[in-house]
Structure formats: structure tokens, C-alpha cells
Design an enzyme around this catalytic site. Structure first.
Site, PDB file in Angstrom:
ATOM      1  N   PHE A 158       0.821  -1.217   0.000  1.00 27.30           N
ATOM      2  CA  PHE A 158       0.000   0.000   0.000  1.00 27.30           C
ATOM      3  C   PHE A 158       0.849   1.259   0.000  1.00 27.30           C
ATOM      4  O   PHE A 158       0.456   2.289   0.543  1.00 27.30           O
ATOM      5  CB  PHE A 158      -0.985  -0.014   1.181  1.00 27.30           C
ATOM      6  CG  PHE A 158      -1.756  -1.297   1.292  1.00 27.30           C
ATOM      7  CD1 PHE A 158      -2.646  -1.659   0.288  1.00 27.30           C
ATOM      8  CD2 PHE A 158      -1.573  -2.164   2.358  1.00 27.30           C
ATOM      9  CE1 PHE A 158      -3.346  -2.850   0.354  1.00 27.30           C
ATOM     10  CE2 PHE A 158      -2.260  -3.361   2.424  1.00 27.30           C
ATOM     11  CZ  PHE A 158      -3.148  -3.700   1.428  1.00 27.30           C
TER      12      PHE A 158
ATOM     13  N   GLU B  70      -5.008   2.156  -7.187  1.00 25.42           N
ATOM     14  CA  GLU B  70      -5.289   3.231  -6.237  1.00 25.42           C
ATOM     15  C   GLU B  70      -6.673   3.831  -6.468  1.00 25.42           C
ATOM     16  O   GLU B  70      -7.232   4.454  -5.583  1.00 25.42           O
ATOM     17  CB  GLU B  70      -4.240   4.348  -6.351  1.00 25.42           C
ATOM     18  CG  GLU B  70      -2.953   3.864  -6.906  1.00 25.42           C
ATOM     19  CD  GLU B  70      -1.711   4.256  -6.113  1.00 25.42           C
ATOM     20  OE1 GLU B  70      -0.651   3.855  -6.558  1.00 25.42           O
ATOM     21  OE2 GLU B  70      -1.766   4.929  -5.102  1.00 25.42           O
TER      22      GLU B  70
ATOM     23  N   GLY C 253      -4.576   3.012 -14.738  1.00 23.09           N
ATOM     24  CA  GLY C 253      -4.312   2.504 -13.388  1.00 23.09           C
ATOM     25  C   GLY C 253      -5.540   1.909 -12.728  1.00 23.09           C
ATOM     26  O   GLY C 253      -6.668   2.366 -12.934  1.00 23.09           O
TER      27      GLY C 253
ATOM     28  N   ALA D 274       1.187  -2.619 -14.020  1.00 20.87           N
ATOM     29  CA  ALA D 274       0.531  -3.467 -15.009  1.00 20.87           C
ATOM     30  C   ALA D 274       0.729  -2.903 -16.409  1.00 20.87           C
ATOM     31  O   ALA D 274       1.070  -3.632 -17.353  1.00 20.87           O
ATOM     32  CB  ALA D 274      -0.957  -3.593 -14.683  1.00 20.87           C
TER      33      ALA D 274
END
Ligand code: FAD
Ligand code: SF4
Lengths: 773, 327
Positions: A256, A740, A737, A526
């Protein structure tokens, strides 16, 4: 046991359901289950500090019990003579280390770095360490180290009168139009302050490491979100070449944001290992996870919105403050969502940081965007009530058709779709306007909405792909999997490109000896790594097909084809005539052990130094507004809460979120990550708070019984809906993304729902019962 | 953690003898003892393991009531069919306590003996002053973070909350703690801090809790345990109430009422004033709410725990109405 060994024994993962047009679970876009799942569930996955090493010794830290002052003396006599003790480290007998380059690439000052402090700037700072034969002996001896202090008054938090206004951070200033004047002139105005407390990453696996020197080569087993970055830090501390440090981190039990850097305790363990000539293990205790590195900084924001009578925003005036430490600098960018979510002709955002006696704060899931969204997404809700229109309608009325800050078009922004799809699935149109208008017995029911966003952080990557003798494929990268699914999506990528089942792909991660990689953070991995693996796998496939066509011993040699297809691990001609052989058979007949190809997405002009910088700093990353577009992920959360009128307890009873992360490489894993973010957001909204004893400047709830994170019982069914479309401006394969995004906007959606339920606006997180009673 | 010796007791008598040794501590499920040893709060010289003692984990129910062996696990008691039907508050207090993993390990005897969650008590390295740990050293909590601290039964020496759930139900239903042959009423077993907060239980060195018994009663049969907290699970009570009710034949007039509070006092807190005020009355929301205010008579807050004074009577009222209204 490696992931591959477990998987080949199971080999159960066959085809799953399709989505995003992918036919098989194993292709990119398919819902393949986590390939590392069985290893973790059965306990076969070995985490960093579980390595068994001959001669392992154990280090335990001694921490300051004051928040500010100086160490007067350290009496180590009793500890040194305690059973099993090998070494007591204090600032007086440390090895001289160098200061290392930081993640921004800032050249370090030429001063020594000492991980043990004489000048105390926060409670819980490392002042000494004890190394012993056993962990228990080290714990016992550490309790015998007597530290005496000269204490000085501490600045305990943002509310401390000594804290002052702090230091302006000019790089955070964003201005256009005349925000102040436009606000003053606006017919409708709201202005309110929004606060978030210190929050902590609380990963299931606490931090720690095993450090082992062999000559001037150092191996570190440590959970890491950034092997190369941390290897560089260790190398620079100890003045050895970068190549001499190997970091190993096969599995990470949650990071995290907290596991991207080498911290002081790492220096202590590696130093002790060097001094003793023995491997040293240092496991950070749960209480130390609150002070050995930083959580999210406490923040304060004021948001002033000026609007016309229809709720169209004329001006946003935003001021933010976050805590930083006495000797470190952490900026939590509080204006990051404020400046892009809504169209406004006038805007002003400024930020200060305030030094307090705390450990330097750090990254926690969506640093900046998360608290920023709490401010603006609460404020717009307040404006909706002020104007008397629906909270969803006001968001659509102020929809930003382009990036209001840099004035560039969005690469893709499916936020309108997210609002529409989310609202329909939630049943938003049935929402009564007035607060306190839905009830079930003692429970007041409220519905809230909020949007979220996270920028697309882009970087360059490289990967190694091998096609092995037996026809299986191997992918290597020093990037990592902290639960988000890297093992799985890289297997899917290589499987799709080469044309083998995903179960025949072994992905090897978490060892800095593999192809180098940059940080796993900011939801970039990714996009970066699927691109790199795609390139490497394509190169390997080209070579395989080339061999099959041209090698004189190939069964295809006579066919004179100019291309061949590979699927399900077999090679054929596109027309289906001629031979049909497995990859293994082909490699056998042409006498090749393996095919090996590196692939990267880095510019051809890059030097080795550029690559090094790319992998060990964030300086080579591309800004999300580079070129012609502004690139972000987007989401809309629709949340129902039930508030017990007598008790003030808030329960989240329904969540529907629609999210735009572009193309999903694996929808199942993306959904899990979104849900994980939403769950963390529920904890943030209702439970999480580092509580400081203001007399001592010390966090008192530094354990998982008292620092409350959400439990299963706190979480309802969460419906997540993907509204993304492939965004080729954002990444090679079209994803944005994921990791988050999910948390951003959850806390304001809950606070807004609480207002709708109760008529009480809570602007201080977390929304605990005494604030509503 | 200091070195200690480990003894495995093979009979209750042997356990009592060993427990009388200086610095000896009993080990049952270990979920409190080991936790506190890690914090540096308890430093046993001898750990006397009673977890293997035979026959101490039985649960016997008959017409007179239930007897629960000290080594019965929290989870087995919570799930016991007759406890669920005849003492629902006891079952509910247990399953809302701690977490499933802890309940599977923890014993009933150990549960009664659990220590306060006062953060200052649990951190001796940083907070040397704690009268409960070190008599006469002072109290670090007063003037500090007091959100979880008690508003009832406090003293100048200590304001720590008794954290347990089960004991609240036991006190409400007049349970008895068996220390071998000696029997102590549950309400008397837990001591007020007064000037001696280090003395928490009416148990002497060399004594072992062997069982608890709860007499059968109509009120226990119609009872509930209501626990209020920010987190839905795995958190101690902000305020809780164990309540049992018995009606006259008319089904509306309160004949017997039991009320005890948890999470707000220095010991499990029997609220007799509420009971007396409502006996003979009809079960009506307004009357119940008014009477429930008596639960916090004499309450003193320390700032951040003020909300408990508001909350506790509401929890009591809700619990009374809930058991009263369910047929
Ligand atoms: C994180 C956490 C959360 C928790 N939440 C809750 C909660 O919400 N509600 C709640 O009620 N409890 C809660 N607990 C407390 C838990 O219920 C107790 O730890 C448990 O019941 C203790 O039982 P044990 O058998 O493990 O005791 P042990 O740890 O073995 O012993 C505890 C103490 O009792 C003594 N002892 C044990 N058996 C006997 C005996 N037969 N006679 C005399 N002395 C004895 C021991 O010497 C020791 O001092 C929580 C605990 C933890 C760690
Ligand atoms: S309240 Fe009691 S337990 Fe807490 S510090 Fe004070 S004396 Fe110790």
C-alpha cells in the site's frame, strides 16, 4: 515451492468465462484466477523473512520514548552481558554509511548516514539495536538498554500552537483566473474545512529483512515494491557497486505504498550483518509499523466554492496543509483532484507543509488524490444542497470536458458513463432530496455519491521471455507481486503472445537478478510490464517461427511458408496444411535448448545510465499530461449508509461503483483491486485514525486491536462495474491505473451519505459514533 | 521477554500449589497472558499450564441453571444449544467478543481474568506511570487519550475500563465464580479500583477458577446482550448492556429486570437503580428511556469519553425494549 511447482501439480486452471473479447481466461482480458493464490493459501509461499539461513542472528530495535530532544547517554552494559548477545549497536559504534540518492534522484549530500539517532525528532525513533543468537534473547537484552534523554518540547500535531502555518510549497500552487474575486462575487458560496487524520498502511505482513554479506556482496530478503530502487539505496549506503546488491522479494503481504524504500531498520540489519559476518534478521514489530516508516500525513483543507444560482462553479479557492517531519519533507498533493474534477473559470490552490515531531510521512494508497477528493467531493455535495439540486446533477452540470488545469483533452474520461451506469445500478433516481427522509426503525438511511480519479503514471519497462525445451514459457522481471496480480497478468500476456496455455507459463518475479524494473507504485506496474512482456514475448515468438521456417531440420522447412501460427503450444501453417508439431518437438528437431528474448518499451536512444535512472528513481517517468492528452482513471461511487439514530454508529449497507481503468488485463483481478480500495476507503471513512497522546507526541493505538481497519463484518456486497474503454494513449495495451483508483472518493461518498441520512455534515475523518450521537 | 519456567499441571490441586509460587501465572488459552508478556506487562517467573486439565471444560445444564467449566472455550459456550435458548445474553456476549480465532482459543476462566485495554497500561516502556501495573506510580491516562476509559466506578488512582463482555452478562444474572470450593458472587469477584487498582479480582494466590455457574431464571431466559461499537466485529464495547426481563402474567408489567453495563465502567456494572425503577411498571418506551438514565448516575467523564455518558443509557433502553417487545 515456487508458484510454478504448485501450479503444475494442480494444473487445474483451464478456460474461464470470457470478457473484453478475450476467448480464454488465459488470454489478456480473461478472468484467470490468481496463479499465486494456491501457494499463499496453502502456506507454501515463502515470504522474505522466512528464509532459513545458517548462522542466522536476530536484531531488535530500541526506540526513543520521547518525541523531541537529545540522547544524553546509552548504557549498554547490562544488554551486552545478557545471554546470547552478539552486538549492541548505538550511534557510537555504527559503521560509517553514506547518504543515498533519494527516489527523486536528488544527489545526496556528502555527509554520513546514521540510522540510529542522537537527535530525537519523534517518539519511536531508532536509537539502538541489539543482535543476539535468538529473537527472544535480543528482545530481553533490548529491554536492558538504558537510554537517558534531554527532552525538549515537541510539536505534536497540526493543532499544536507551536506548529504555525508551515512552509509554502510553491510547486503545489495552481492558479487561473481571479479566484478570490470570483468567489466573492458569486451568488452562491460555501466554504468549509475538511480534515483527515494520520492513517497507516497496516499491511498484513509487517516489514523486515534478512541481510547477508558474502565479501562485498550483499543479499537482502525483504518485502519490496521496488527491488532496484532499494538495491541502489543499500549499495550507496555501504559504498558497494549496485550490481553487488541482490534483493529478493518473491511475495509481499501487502504494501500500500509502504514497501517501496529501504528504511533505517534495513541499514541497521545490513550493518550488523557486516559487522558480525553473519546473516541478520530484523522483523519490525506491529507497534513499530507505526513509527519505523510513515503512514499518510494528517491533512487539513479549506475548500471555498462560488457558484451561480444553477450551481455552475465560478470559482474554487483551495488551501491545504499536511504534516511532515522535523527533518524530512513529505508533500501530500492536496490540490490534485481539486484542480481537475470540475470545470471552473477561476481557480486557486495553495499548500503548506507543517513540521511536527513525527516520522516522515509516506505514501498510502492514492497519496494526494485520496485526501484531495475528500475535500472537493464533500464540498460539491454541500454546494448541491445550498443550490437545491441533486448531488449527481451538480456533478454533471460542472463536468470538465477537458483538463481544466492544463487545458488538454482527456485521453479517455468515462466519468459521465460511470455516473450513468452507477446511478442506474444503484437506483439513484429514487433518492429523496431531503436529508433524514429514509428510515428503517432506529436506522436513518442515506445515499451519497462521490467521484474519484487517479493519474496514469507511465514509465518504461523491460522483461525477459524464454521458450524452454519442453515448450513452456518463462517470464522474468525484477518487478513484484504484492497481491495485485502481476504473476497472473504477465502469464496471460506471454501466453497470448506466444500461443501457449497460461498454465505453461512460469512467471518469475521479485529477484533483482532478473530483468530490471522500476517502482511498483502509483498503479503503473501493469501498464508498464504487460507492455514489456508483450514486446519480449513477441520477439521470442518471432524467433521461434523464424527457426521453424528456415532451420533445415525443421519439419516446416519443406513447406516454404512465410509465416506459421502458434496456438495451444502447437505450431501449424495458417492454412492448416503441412505438419502440426508441439513447440517442444520443434525445438528438439532443430536442436535448440531454448529461445531467449529481452523486450523493452524504452526509447532506442537510451543509454545504460538512462536505464539505471529509470529503474532506481522516478525521474524518467512520463508526466500524465505529457504530449497532447491528460490521462487519468475515473470512478463514481454510490453508497448507502445506515446510521443508528441513538448510537451514532454508521454501517455501509450498499456500494455500487462504476470505474474507468481503461482496458482491463484481467477483469477478475481488477475488480478485486477496486473492491480492496473501496474496503480500505470504508475503513478510512469510519474507523482509521492514529491517535496521538498530545502530551508525549506518541501514537497510542499502535496495534491492530486499537487501530481499527475494516473487518469482513463492516463490508457489504460491493458491486463494481467497469466502464472503461481501451486507452492507447495511456499504455501499450490500453489499460489505465487500477490499484489506487478504488479508494479515491469512497470517504466523501460515505460522508455525503451520512449527511443525507442524518442532516449532519462530518468534515473530520473518521466518522466515529461520538460525532453523530 | 524474560526467561521463565514452565510447569504443566496435571490436577487442579497441583495447579493451585504451583499458582501459589511467587511470580507464578496460570496459562489457559494464552490470548491475554502471551499478549501481555509481549508488551512487557506481565513477566511471569513460572507459567503454570492448566490447558490440559481434564474435566474442566464441561458444560452442565439442569433445572437450577448452568455450570461452565473454567476451561470451556468461548466458542463452545457461545454455540451451546441450551445456553443459547436459556441464557441468550451469555451466548450473545460471547459471540460478539474478540474474533473467531480468539474465541476458539480463549477459555471462560481466562476471559474473566482479562486485563484492561488502557493503552498506557499496555506500554510500560513508554509510560512508566500506571497504578494498576506499579502501585503508587501514578496514572498516565488521566489527562491523556481517554476515549475508551471508564465513566463509572473510577477513582483518582485509575480510570481503566473493564473490557470484557461475558462478565457483564454474568453480573446481570447473579452468576457465581467457583474457586475450587470457595464461591464468590460474580459482582463481588470484580473489584473497584479505589486506591488499589492493581487488585482487580477477589482471587487469592494459589486459587484457580474452576467453574462459573449461572442460576436459571425467567429473566435469563428472556435476555439479550447489546454491544455498540464503531467496528462491527473485533472491537471492545463503546457501551454494552446485558438485559433480561420477566413479565407478570399480563405480559406487560415488568416483574423482574436485570441490567448490567459493559464498556463504561471499571468493573462489570450492575445497574440496580434502573431495575428497581422499572419493576412493576409497564414496558413503555418513554418510561424505559427515562429509567435508563439512572444507569449512569454518578458518572464522571475525562473529556474524550464523555460520549459514553450519552450512549450508555440509550444502549440500556434499546436492550430493554428489544427483549421486552420480542414475544
Ligand atoms: C485483540 C483482542 C480482542 C479481544 N476482544 C475482546 C472482546 O471484544 N470482548 C471480550 O470479552 N474479550 C475480548 N478479548 C479478550 C479475550 O476474551 C481474552 O483474552 C480471553 O478470554 C482470555 O482467555 P484465555 O484462556 O486465553 O486466558 P489466558 O491468556 O490463558 O489467561 C488470562 C489470565 O487469566 C488467568 N487465568 C486463566 N485461567 C485461569 C483460571 N482458570 N483461574 C484463574 N486464573 C486464570 C491467567 O493467569 C492470566 O492472567 C480480546 C482479546 C484480544 C487479544
Ligand atoms: S487508567 Fe489505570 S490502567 Fe490506565 S494508566 Fe491509569 S492506572 Fe494505569
Amino acid at each position: 515451492m515456487t508458484v510454478h511447482e504448485i501450479r503444475t501439480r494442480q494444473s487445474e486452471s483451464k478456460r474461464g468465462d470470457a470478457s473484453d473479447g478475450a476467448i480464454f481466461a488465459e488470454a489478456v482480458g480473461g478472468r484467470l484466477s490468481r496463479v499465486d493464490g494456491p501457494a499463499k493459501i496453502t502456506g507454501a509461499a515463502k515470504y522474505a523473512v522466512e528464509q532459513q539461513l545458517e548462522g542466522l542472528s536476530h536484531a531488535v530495535l530500541v526506540e526513543s520514548t520521547i518525541a523531541a530532544g537529545k540522547v544524553r547517554s546509552i548504557d549498554t552494559a547490562a544488554a551486552e552481558s545478557a545471554p546470547g548477545v552478539l552486538l549492541v549497536l548505538t550511534p557510537d559504534n555504527v559503521l560509517r554509511l553514506n547518504t543515498a540518492t533519494d527516489w527523486l534522484g536528488t544527489p545526496p549530500p556528502d555527509v554520513p548516514y546514521c540510522p540510529l539517532a542522537r537527535d530525537i525528532t519523534f517518539s519511536g525513533q531508532h536509537v539502538a539495536a541489539v543482535v543476539a543468537e535468538s529473537f527472544e534473547q535480543a528482545v530481553a537484552a533490548a529491554a536492558l538498554v538504558k537510554v537517558s534523554y534531554d527532552e525538549t518540547p515537541a510539536i505534536v500535531d497540526l493543532d499544536d500552537p507551536k506548529a504555525g502555518d508551515g512552509i509554502p510549497v510553491d510547486t503545489m500552487t495552481k492558479e487561473w483566473g481571479d479566484a478570490q474575486a470570483a468567489f466573492t462575487a458569486a451568488p452562491v458560496r460555501i466554504c468549509a474545512a475538511y480534515n483527515t487524520p494520520r492513517e497507516y498502511q497496516a499491511p498484513m505482513e509487517p516489514h523486515g529483512l534478512i541481510a547477508h554479506w558474502q565479501g562485498d556482496r550483499l543479499t537482502v530478503w525483504e518485502p519490496s515494491q521496488w527491488l532496484d530502487g532499494m538495491a541502489r539505496t543499500y549499495a550507496e549506503w555501504f559504498g558497494v557497486p549496485f550490481e553487488n546488491v541482490r534483493l529478493v522479494s518473491p511475495y509481499i503481504g501487502g504494501g500500500f505504498g509502504s514497501k517501496a524504500f529501504a528504511y533505517g531498520y534495513g541499514a541497521v540489519a545490513a550493518m550488523a550483518a557486516k559487522m558480525l559476518g553473519r546473516p541478520v534478521k530484523l522483523a519490525v514489530t506491529r507497534p513499530q509499523t507505526f513509527t519505523a516508516y510513515g503512514g499518510r500525513a494528517a491533512t487539513r483543507q479549506t475548500v471555498a466554492l462560488g457558484a451561480d444560482a444553477e450551481g455552475r462553479i465560478q470559482s474554487i479557492v483551495h488551501r491545504g496543509v499536511n504534516e511532515t517531519s522535523v527533518d524530512g519533507m513529505w508533500v501530500e498533493p492536496l490540490g490534485s483532484v481539486t484542480s481537475i474534477m470540475y470545470a471552473t473559470p477561476n481557480f486557486s490552490s495553495r499548500q503548506n507543509v507543517v513540521r511536527v515531531n513525527t516520522v516522515v510521512p509516506g505514501a498510502l494508497r492514492a497519496p494526494g488524490e485520496n485526501p484531495s477528493a475528500f475535500g472537493i467531493e464533500s464540498a460539491i455535495d454541500e454546494l448541491a444542497y445550498e443550490v437545491g439540486i441533486d448531488p449527481l446533477e451538480i456533478r454533471l452540470r460542472n463536468y470538465a470536458e477537458q483538463d481544466p488545469e492544463v487545458k488538454k483533452p482527456w485521453s479517455t474520461r468515462q466519468l459521465r458513463e460511470a455516473f450513468a451506469v452507477g446511478a442506474a445500478a444503484f437506483g439513484w433516481s429514487k433518492r429523496p432530496r431531503e436529508p433524514r427522509s429514509m428510515r428503517d426503525g432506529n436506522q436513518l438511511i442515506g445515499w451519497g455519491v462521490a467521484a474519484g480519479t487517479y493519474p496514469v503514471r507511465r514509465a518504461y519497462g523491460e522483461a525477459m521471455v524464454r521458450i524452454l525445451t519442453d515448450g513452456s514459457v518463462e517470464v522474468e522481471s525484477s518487478s513484484i507481486d504484492m497481491g495485485q496480480g502481476t504473476y497472473t497478468i504477465l502469464a496471460q500476456t506471454a501466453a497470448e503472445v506466444v500461443g501457449v496455455p497460461a498454465e505453461n507459463v512460469v512467471v518469475k518475479l521479485g529477484d533483482s537478478r532478473y530483468a530490471r524494473a522500476g517502482v511498483t507504485g502509483g498503479s503503473r506496474l501493469a501498464g508498464v510490464m504487460t507492455g514489456a512482456v508483450h514486446k519480449a514475448a513477441t520477439a521470442a515468438l518471432d524467433e521461434l517461427v523464424g527457426l521453424a521456417i528456415s532451420d533445415p531440420n525443421s519439419p516446416f522447412h519443406a513447406l516454404q511458408a512465410n509465416t506459421l501460427v502458434v496456438s495451444e503450444g502447437r505450431i501449424r501453417s495458417p492454412r492448416g496444411d503441412g505438419p502440426d508439431v508441439s513447440i517442444a518437438e520443434l525445438l528438439g528437431s532443430v536442436g535448440r535448448e531454448q529461445i531467449e528474448a529481452m523486450g523493452d518499451t524504452t526509447p532506442a536512444t537510451w543509454t545504460a545510465e538512462d536505464r539505471y535512472k529509470n529503474n532506481t528513481t522516478i525521474t524518467m517517468a512520463l508526466p500524465h499530461t505529457e504530449g497532447d492528452y491528460s490521462r487519468h482513471s475515473w470512478c463514481a461511487h454510490f453508497i448507502e449508509v445506515r446510521v443508528d439514530e441513538d448510537f451514532g454508529t454508521v454501517r455501509v449497507s450498499r456500494v455500487v461503483s462504476a470505474l474507468d481503468s481503461g482496458r482491463l488485463y484481467n477483469p477478475k483481478l481488477a475488480e478485486s483491486q477496486w473492491k480492496g480500495g473501496i474496503i480500505m476507503g470504508i475503513g478510512q471513512a469510519l474507523l482509521e485514525e492514529g491517535i496521538v497522546d498530545r502530551r508525549h507526541g506518541r501514537i497510542v493505538n499502535n496495534n491492530l486491536a486499537d487501530y481499527l481497519i475494516a473487518t469482513n463484518a463492516d463490508i457489504p456486497d460491493i458491486e463494481v462495474i467497469s466502464v472503461g474503454i481501451p486507452d492507447l494513449h495511456s499504455s501499450l495495451l490500453g489499460g489505465k491505473g487500477v490499484g489506487e483508483l478504488g479508494i479515491v472518493g469512497v470517504a466523501p461518498a460515505i460522508a455525503n451519505a451520512v449527511f443525507h441520512a442524518t442532516g449532519k455534515r462530518v468534515r473530520d475523518l473518521p466518522i466515529t459514533l461520538e460525532k453523530l450521537i | 521477554m524474560r526467561d521463565f519456567s514452565y510447569l504443566r499441571a496435571n490436577s487442579v490441586d497441583a495447579a493451585c500449589q504451583a499458582a501459589a509460587l511467587p511470580g507464578a501465572m496460570l496459562l489457559a488459552g494464552g490470548t491475554t497472558l502471551i499478549d501481555l508478556a509481549k508488551c512487557g506487562v506481565t513477566e511471569p517467573e513460572t507459567v503454570v499450564d492448566i490447558s490440559h486439565l481434564k474435566g474442566l471444560d464441561t458444560i452442565t445444564v439442569d433445572d437450577r441453571g448452568v455450570t461452565i467449566g473454567a476451561l470451556a472455550r468461548m466458542s463452545s459456550v457461545a454455540d451451546h444449544a441450551e445456553i443459547k435458548s436459556r441464557f441468550p445474553a451469555v451466548s450473545e456476549a460471547l459471540w460478539q467478543a474478540a474474533s473467531a480465532q480468539l474465541r476458539n482459543m480463549a477459555t471462560i476462566g481466562g476471559n474473566l481474568m482479562q486485563r484492561t485495554r488502557c493503552p498506557y497500561f499496555r506500554d510500560p516502556a513508554n509510560f512508566p506511570a500506571c497504578n494498576k501495573r506499579t502501585p503508587g506510580s501514578g496514572c498516565s491516562a488521566i489527562g491523556g487519550v481517554t476515549r475508551g476509559h471508564a465513566v463509572l466506578g473510577t477513582s483518582e488512582a485509575c480510570i481503566a475500563t473493564y473490557p470484557g463482555d461475558l462478565a457483564t452478562a454474568l453480573v446481570a444474572f447473579d452468576a457465581t465464580v467457583h474457586l475450587g470450593d470457595r464461591q464468590v458472587a460474580a459482582d463481588d469477584f470484580f473489584l473497584l479500583p479505589g486506591a488499589t487498582p492493581h487488585r482487580e479480582h477477589a482471587i487469592e494466590p494459589g486459587e484457580v477458577i474452576t467453574a462459573i455457574s449461572i442460576p436459571a431464571s425467567a429473566a435469563a431466559g428472556r435476555s439479550t446482550y447489546l454491544k455498540v461499537r464503531d467496528r462491527q466485529s473485533y472491537e471492545f464495547a463503546a457501551a454494552s448492556a446485558a438485559v433480561g426481563i420477566e413479565f407478570e402474567a399480563d405480559g406487560r408489567t415488568i416483574r423482574d429486570l436485570r441490567v448490567a453495563l459493559g464498556g463504561v465502567a471499571t468493573k462489570p456494572w450492575r445497574a440496580r437503580a434502573v431495575e428497581e425503577a422499572l419493576k412493576g411498571k409497564l414496558l413503555e418506551a418513554d418510561i424505559v428511556k427515562q429509567a435508563s438514565l439512572l444507569a449512569i448516575e454518578g458518572a464522571v467523564d475525562h473529556g474524550a469519553n464523555h460520549y459514553k455518558i450519552e450512549l450508555a443509557p440509550r444502549v440500556v433502553a434499546r436492550a430493554i425494549l428489544k427483549v421486552g417487545e420480542t414475544a
